[in-house]
Design a protein around this motif. Structure first.
Motif, PDB file in Angstrom:
ATOM      1  N   THR A 187      28.894 -38.445  74.068  1.00  0.00           N
ATOM      2  CA  THR A 187      28.451 -36.955  74.706  1.00  0.00           C
ATOM      3  C   THR A 187      29.419 -37.562  76.245  1.00  0.00           C
ATOM      4  O   THR A 187      29.299 -36.816  76.871  1.00  0.00           O
ATOM      5  CB  THR A 187      27.018 -37.791  74.666  1.00  0.00           C
ATOM      6  OG1 THR A 187      26.655 -38.724  74.708  1.00  0.00           O
ATOM      7  CG2 THR A 187      25.881 -37.498  72.826  1.00  0.00           C
ATOM      8  N   GLU A 188      30.072 -38.856  76.315  1.00  0.00           N
ATOM      9  CA  GLU A 188      29.772 -38.789  77.620  1.00  0.00           C
ATOM     10  C   GLU A 188      31.561 -38.422  77.543  1.00  0.00           C
ATOM     11  O   GLU A 188      31.788 -38.049  78.172  1.00  0.00           O
ATOM     12  CB  GLU A 188      30.130 -40.792  77.066  1.00  0.00           C
ATOM     13  CG  GLU A 188      29.074 -41.317  78.004  1.00  0.00           C
ATOM     14  CD  GLU A 188      29.173 -42.129  77.976  1.00  0.00           C
ATOM     15  OE1 GLU A 188      30.518 -42.874  78.342  1.00  0.00           O
ATOM     16  OE2 GLU A 188      28.088 -43.410  77.857  1.00  0.00           O
ATOM     17  N   ASN A 224      39.306 -40.061  75.589  1.00  0.00           N
ATOM     18  CA  ASN A 224      38.799 -38.950  75.454  1.00  0.00           C
ATOM     19  C   ASN A 224      38.671 -37.908  74.652  1.00  0.00           C
ATOM     20  O   ASN A 224      37.302 -37.508  74.065  1.00  0.00           O
ATOM     21  CB  ASN A 224      38.263 -38.181  77.413  1.00  0.00           C
ATOM     22  CG  ASN A 224      37.988 -38.816  78.345  1.00  0.00           C
ATOM     23  OD1 ASN A 224      36.754 -40.164  77.842  1.00  0.00           O
ATOM     24  ND2 ASN A 224      38.319 -38.841  79.398  1.00  0.00           N
TER      25      ASN A 224
END
Length: 343
Positions: free
Chosen positions: A143-144, A204
Motif C-alpha cells: 500500500t505504501e 517502489n
C-alpha cells in the motif's frame, strides 16, 4: 589497484558495483562512450571513443575493463595494459555478437552473466552476474509503495521494467500475454512499462506490483529479475539466459516459452496476489560479492600479464599458435571471492 572502465552507459547496478569495488581498494575511473545513449549511438560515436581511450589509458592505470561488447575495440586498441571484457547479454546474443566473440578472443579475461553466454564462447570465462543491493531492494508494504508511485489500490499491476521500444524485450508480446490473462482475472489489470523511470525509484515499483513480466527474446541474467527477487515480487518469464535456474525453488514464479503458458501463470498469480520467497535465492548476488569476484578477475589478469605482455591480435598474452599449459580451455562457473593475503 587503478582500473580504467569503459562503458556505453552507467546504470544503477554499475554505480553500486563501483562503490563496492572502492571498499576493496579498487579505484575505477569510468570513461563513457560519447553521444546520447537515449537516442542511440552511431558508429561515429564509437570511433570518436578510440582516441579518448588511447589518451586516457596512457595515464596511471593497472588495467582496462571494457563493459559491454561495443566498448571492447577501443580497449583493445591500446596494447600497454591488460584487458578484462565483460559481456552483458545482448552484446553477445544479439546482432553484434560476432564483434563480441572476436574481441573476446583477444581479451586477457572475459566475464559473462550466465552459463548460456559462456557456451557461446570458445574460451575460458568467468560467470559473474551483476550484483544487486539487498539494502536498496527489499520487501516493503504494498500500500505504501503504490501510494509512492501513484498506482490504484484496486487494480492488479504487472511490471514490465523496460522501455516499450526495446526490441529485444518484446513489449508487444507482453501486451498480448497481459490481455489474455486479463480475461481470467476478476479485477482490473494494468501493465506498466518503465523505460524512463528513475532507478532509485525501482524498489517502489517492485513492491507496488503484483508480478514482474519478462518476455525477452534473449538475456544473460536480467537485473530486473534479481531486483524483483530481492523484493519477493513474483516473476513470470520467458526461458532466457539463466532465468530458469535462478527461479528454481521460487514460488510463485513461472518460466515458459508459449504465450498461453505465460498468460495462464500470470492470471493465476494475479487472481490471488501474494509475495514470493525470492529473496532467499539471491544472497549470492549481493553487490559486495560481485565486487569481490571482479577483483579476483582483475588480479588474475594482472598476474597473467606479469608473465607475458599481451601481443595485439592474440589472447591472454600468448602468441598465435601457443597454448599456455596452465590455462586449459574450460569455463569458470564462478570466480572465487577475492581475499587479500595476511601480511
Amino acid at each position: 589497484m587503478k582500473v580504467l572502465s569503459l562503458t556505453a552507459n552507467v546504470p544503477g547496478f554499475y554505480r553500486r558495483e563501483t562503490d563496492a569495488l572502492a571498499e576493496l581498494g579498487v579505484e575505477r575511473t569510468t570513461l563513457e562512450v560519447p553521444g546520447d545513449p537515449e537516442a542511440g549511438r552511431s558508429i561515429r560515436d564509437y570511433l570518436r571513443f578510440v582516441p579518448e581511450v588511447l589518451a586516457e589509458s596512457a595515464r596511471d592505470y593497472d588495467l582496462v575493463h571494457a563493459n559491454y561488447g561495443l566498448t571492447a575495440p577501443a580497449a583493445l586498441a591500446q596494447s600497454r595494459l591488460p584487458v578484462v571484457l565483460s559481456l552483458w547479454g545482448s552484446d553477445l546474443l544479439g546482432a553484434f555478437g560476432w564483434l563480441s566473440r572476436t574481441c573476446a578472443r583477444r581479451a586477457d579475461e572475459v566475464v559473462v552473466m550466465s552459463e548460456e553466454m559462456a557456451a557461446e564462447l570458445d574460451r575460458e570465462t568467468h560467470i559473474v552476474a551483476h550484483g544487486v543491493s539487498l539494502d536498496q531492494f527489499r520487501p516493503a508494504p504494498r500500500t505504501e509503495a503504490r501510494a509512492a508511485v501513484g498506482w490504484s489500490h484496486d487494480a492488479r499491476h504487472v511490471l514490465f521494467p523496460y522501455a516499450p521500444d526495446r526490441e529485444v524485450k518484446d513489449f508487444p508480446r507482453a501486451g498480448r500475454v497481459v490481455e489474455t490473462a486479463r480475461e481470467r482475472v476478476d479485477a482490473p489489470v494494468e501493465l506498466h512499462s518503465l523505460g524512463d523511470a528513475d532507478h532509485d525509484q525501482m524498489p517502489n515499483y517492485m513492491n507496488a506490483a503484483d508480478a514482474l513480466l519478462l518476455t525477452s527474446r534473449w538475456e544473460g541474467l536480467p537485473n530486473s529479475v534479481k531486483e524483483a527477487l530481492c523484493c519477493n515480487l513474483p516473476v513470470v518469464a520467458t526461458d532466457v539466459g539463466d532465468v530458469r535456474e535462478r527461479l528454481r525453488g521460487v514460488s510463485p514464479s513461472f518460466v515458459g516459452d508459449s504465450d498461453a503458458g505465460l498468460a495462464a501463470a500470470l492470471a493465476e498469480i494475479l487472481a490471488d496476489p501474494r509475495r514470493s520467497n525470492g529473496r532467499e535465492s539471491v544472497a549470492d548476488l549481493r553487490v559486495e560479492r560481485t565486487a569481490a569476484r571482479l577483483t579476483a578477475v582483475y588480479e588474475r589478469a594482472l598476474g597473467r600479464d606479469s608473465a607475458s605482455r599481451r601481443v595485439p591480435g592474440t589472447a591472454a598474452g600468448r602468441r598465435t599458435g601457443e597454448t599456455a599449459p596452465d590455462a586449459p580451455m574450460v569455463r569458470t562457473v564462478e570466480s572465487p571471492p577475492y581475499q587479500k593475503e595476511e601480511s
